[in-house]
Design a protein around this motif. Structure first.
Motif, short mmCIF file in Angstrom:
data_model
loop_
_atom_site.label_atom_id
_atom_site.label_comp_id
_atom_site.label_asym_id
_atom_site.label_seq_id
_atom_site.Cartn_x
_atom_site.Cartn_y
_atom_site.Cartn_z
N ALA A 149 0.83 -1.33 -0.08
CA ALA A 149 -0.16 -0.02 -0.19
C ALA A 149 0.70 1.31 -0.10
CB ALA A 149 -0.96 -0.11 1.15
N SER A 150 2.13 1.14 0.52
CA SER A 150 3.15 2.51 0.57
C SER A 150 3.74 2.54 -0.61
CB SER A 150 3.87 2.09 1.61
OG SER A 150 5.24 1.14 1.31
N ILE A 151 3.58 1.64 -1.66
CA ILE A 151 4.15 2.00 -2.98
C ILE A 151 3.42 3.10 -3.76
CG2 ILE A 151 4.99 1.01 -5.29
CD1 ILE A 151 6.70 -0.08 -2.78
N PRO A 152 4.18 4.11 -4.21
CA PRO A 152 3.08 5.03 -5.08
C PRO A 152 2.29 4.32 -6.37
CG PRO A 152 5.31 6.11 -4.58
CD PRO A 152 5.30 4.49 -4.23
N SER A 153 1.08 4.96 -6.72
CA SER A 153 0.61 4.26 -7.59
C SER A 153 1.35 4.48 -8.92
CB SER A 153 -0.95 4.92 -7.68
OG SER A 153 -0.63 6.27 -7.98
N GLY A 154 2.11 5.37 -9.07
CA GLY A 154 3.06 5.77 -10.29
C GLY A 154 3.52 4.46 -10.69
N GLN A 155 4.02 3.74 -9.74
CA GLN A 155 4.75 2.38 -9.96
C GLN A 155 4.07 1.53 -10.80
OE1 GLN A 155 8.05 2.14 -9.56
NE2 GLN A 155 8.16 4.15 -9.04
N TRP A 156 2.68 1.32 -10.23
CA TRP A 156 1.64 0.71 -10.77
C TRP A 156 1.55 0.87 -12.29
CZ3 TRP A 156 -0.14 -4.07 -8.72
CH2 TRP A 156 0.05 -4.14 -7.37
N GLU A 157 1.17 2.06 -12.51
CA GLU A 157 0.76 2.89 -13.81
C GLU A 157 2.14 2.60 -14.55
OE1 GLU A 157 -0.13 6.55 -12.81
OE2 GLU A 157 -1.96 6.10 -11.99
N ALA A 158 3.10 2.70 -14.29
CA ALA A 158 4.38 2.47 -15.37
C ALA A 158 4.54 1.06 -15.69
CB ALA A 158 5.80 2.97 -14.21
N ALA A 159 4.22 0.09 -14.60
CA ALA A 159 4.53 -1.17 -14.92
C ALA A 159 3.31 -1.72 -15.92
CB ALA A 159 4.40 -2.22 -13.75
N GLU A 160 2.07 -0.96 -15.78
CA GLU A 160 0.99 -1.31 -16.68
C GLU A 160 1.37 -0.76 -18.06
OE1 GLU A 160 -3.88 -1.01 -16.57
OE2 GLU A 160 -2.64 -0.10 -15.24
N SER A 161 2.06 0.27 -18.21
CA SER A 161 2.21 0.90 -19.32
C SER A 161 3.09 0.23 -20.22
CB SER A 161 2.88 2.35 -19.12
OG SER A 161 3.95 2.22 -18.60
N LEU A 162 3.92 -0.84 -19.70
CA LEU A 162 4.76 -1.65 -20.15
C LEU A 162 4.27 -2.99 -20.66
CD1 LEU A 162 7.98 -1.09 -17.96
CD2 LEU A 162 7.63 -0.25 -20.27
N ALA A 163 2.86 -2.86 -20.57
CA ALA A 163 1.99 -4.31 -20.85
C ALA A 163 2.32 -5.42 -20.04
CB ALA A 163 2.31 -4.55 -22.39
N PHE A 164 2.98 -4.97 -18.57
CA PHE A 164 2.84 -6.17 -17.57
C PHE A 164 1.59 -6.55 -17.11
CE2 PHE A 164 7.38 -5.00 -15.95
CZ PHE A 164 8.02 -5.32 -17.38
N SER A 165 1.40 -8.00 -16.96
CA SER A 165 0.38 -8.51 -16.54
C SER A 165 0.40 -8.05 -14.95
CB SER A 165 0.01 -10.04 -16.31
OG SER A 165 1.44 -10.61 -15.91
N ARG A 166 -0.64 -8.41 -13.96
CA ARG A 166 -0.68 -8.25 -12.65
C ARG A 166 0.20 -8.72 -11.92
NH1 ARG A 166 -3.44 -5.79 -8.60
NH2 ARG A 166 -3.19 -6.73 -6.69
#
Length: 286
Positions: free
Chosen positions: A176-193
């Motif tokens: 929960a402490s990881i900024p959401s930008g990290q999730w968005e950056a990983a998603e932009s690389l077409a990574f699965s969850r």
């Protein structure tokens, strides 16, 4: 405390280490200092001296009794450390799996993981230990093979249950402490969850999880003495046997238990100091 997204949107919750919140004004529990150990040594020596002075008729000195039984006590203390290693290892493996359930996108899995986490976090450790002792059979039969399940194995399972729940909560808080930008950056690389978690998010969580994980290990180590209540032959069980072997001398009780407490302090104090060092090193900067 919170951090804003780059586009000025809704603040994101950030988990800060204690060292990163100076001047917060909140009460903080005192930390272990080296002089605490010195005071403990002094208390053991004073207790031994008073016990020798009160002994009537004069018997073997308390210090000589402690020295004579030290090898046996060390063997029992080593068993406590072994139980703490095994319980922490098993609890960490189960806790990671439970923690992944807490952050699962599936609502049913999240509710089940939350229920298990809350139950085992808030249940008394001794009660869980008794449940493990009475619910786990004495042996397993697999075909013609009989596998005994000794008391220490049941103690490991019982102590690993609260560790599991606390590790799960530590993992959830770190994610929960990881900024959401990290999730968005990983998603932009077409990574699965799954790739987002294992390649981007969880590696960043390790340093945030390490200090509370080490604190939890210290708590677990001091709690291994509960195993004596369910018949495991560890250091507290051996202390009772030593008292009986010395003719039930009550004058050695305080020095003997203070001596054992000193060992736990000597083992846990470096862990506490290193944990504080890691908290300062890995403090989240905002």
């Amino acid at each position: 405390m919170s951090a804003r997204t780059e586009d000025g949107g809704k603040p994101l919750p950030v988990l800060l280490a204690c060292a990163a919140q100076p001047g917060a004004g909140a009460w903080q529990a005192p930390r272990l200092r080296l002089w605490h150990g010195g005071a403990l040594v002094l208390l053991v020596l004073l207790g031994a001296g008073f016990a020798d002075a009160a002994a009537s008729p004069p018997r073997a000195g308390v210090l000589s009794v402690l020295v004579r039984w030290t090898p046996l006590l060390l063997r029992g203390f080593g068993f406590n450390i072994l139980i703490s290693f095994l319980s922490m290892g098993l609890g960490t493996l189960l806790g990671v799996a439970l923690g992944l359930g807490l952050i699962s996108p599936h609502g049913g899995a999240r509710k089940l993981a939350w229920s298990l986490t809350q139950f085992f976090r808030n249940a008394p450790w001794l009660v869980l230990l008794f449940f493990a002792i009475f619910l786990i059979p004495f042996q397993l039969r697999l075909g013609g093979l009989t596998i005994p399940l000794p008391g220490w194995f049941k103690a490991v399972v019982g102590l690993s249950l609260p560790v599991m729940a606390n590790v799960a909560e530590i993992l959830r808080g770190a994610v929960a402490s990881i900024p959401s930008g990290q999730w968005e950056a990983a998603e932009s690389l077409a990574f699965s969850r799954r790739q987002q978690l294992w390649l981007v998010i969880l590696p960043q969580c390790v340093k945030r999880m390490l200090p509370p994980w080490m604190n939890l290990y210290s708590i677990l180590t001091t709690s291994t003495v509960l195993a004596s209540i369910v018949g495991v032959s560890e250091v507290m069980t051996l202390a009772s046997q030593i008292t009986a072997a010395e003719g039930g001398r009550t004058d050695i009780l305080a020095p003997l238990y203070g001596y054992i407490m000193l060992w736990f302090f000597a083992y846990c104090y470096p862990i506490a100091r290193y944990t504080l060092r890691l908290e300062r090193r890995f403090a989240v900067k905002i």
